[in-house]
Write a protein that holds these residues in place. Structure first.
Motif: not given
Ligand code: IMP
Ligand code: MG
Length: 175
Positions: A129, A10-11, A170-172, A153, A146-148, A131, A101
């Motif tokens: 992050t 994602l990032i 940073i992954c989903a 995540i 970051f906003t996710v 959410k 997060i």
């Protein structure tokens, strides 16, 4: 096809690095003469903490606290407790909580209440992050990476069932 969920970036690490540089400028401006305690929430914040503090060129201390919320690893139950407490006194100190997060917000809301009883001079929150789609209690994030989106995540210290913390991005997690 494997049924194991797969992480999708994602990032990326360069974007993370650029954002950390900006966060370090903001935090330096606000804390350079305050000898703050940066208080990481274990385990998810360890990589963010390590990368952040090496960009902060002023006196500071680091401590960690471990919280546990009952229930599954994916769904926060809302019942939070401290399982590993502080090594240092926070009385009169400027405390900057470092979190991986903010999801429902329940963990951080609990922790801020817990910390205020320790009589710190100030408490602020720095989160890698956010959410916001799943928030159940209002939380002010003073320094945000970051906003996710409303996805699970992982990576850059954040886990799924203790896996994927070592991913540098940073992954989903996707099925
Ligand atoms: P909250 O209490 O719901 O705000 O969630 C706090 C904690 O749940 C975070 O610090 C994480 O450890 C964990 N968590 C929430 N969302 C995710 C996610 O998408 N991936 C991994 N852990 C998460
Ligand atoms: Mg956490």
């Amino acid at each position: 096809m494997s049924s194991q969920p797969q992480p999708r970036i994602l990032i990326g690490r360069q974007e993370i690095e650029a954002r950390l540089r900006q966060l370090a400028v903001e935090i330096t401006r606000d804390y350079r003469d305050r000898n703050p305690v940066l208080l990481g929430i274990l385990k998810g914040s360890f990589m963010f903490m390590a990368d952040l503090i090496r960009r902060l060129d002023f006196p500071l201390e680091v401590d960690f606290i471990r919280l546990s919320s009952y229930g599954s690893s994916v769904q926060s139950s809302g019942k939070v407790r401290v399982v590993q407490g502080l090594r240092s006194s926070l009385e009169g100190r400027h405390v900057l909580v470092v979190e991986d997060i903010v999801d429902t917000g329940l963990s951080v809301a609990f922790l801020l209440g817990y910390l205020r009883k320790k009589k710190p001079a100030s408490v602020k929150l720095c989160a890698l992050t956010d959410k916001p789609s799943r928030r159940r209690t209002p939380v002010t994030i003073d320094y945000l990476g970051f906003t996710v989106p409303d996805k699970f995540i992982v990576g850059y210290g954040i886990d799924w069932d203790e896996k994927f913390r070592n991913l540098p991005d940073i992954c989903a997690l996707e099925e």
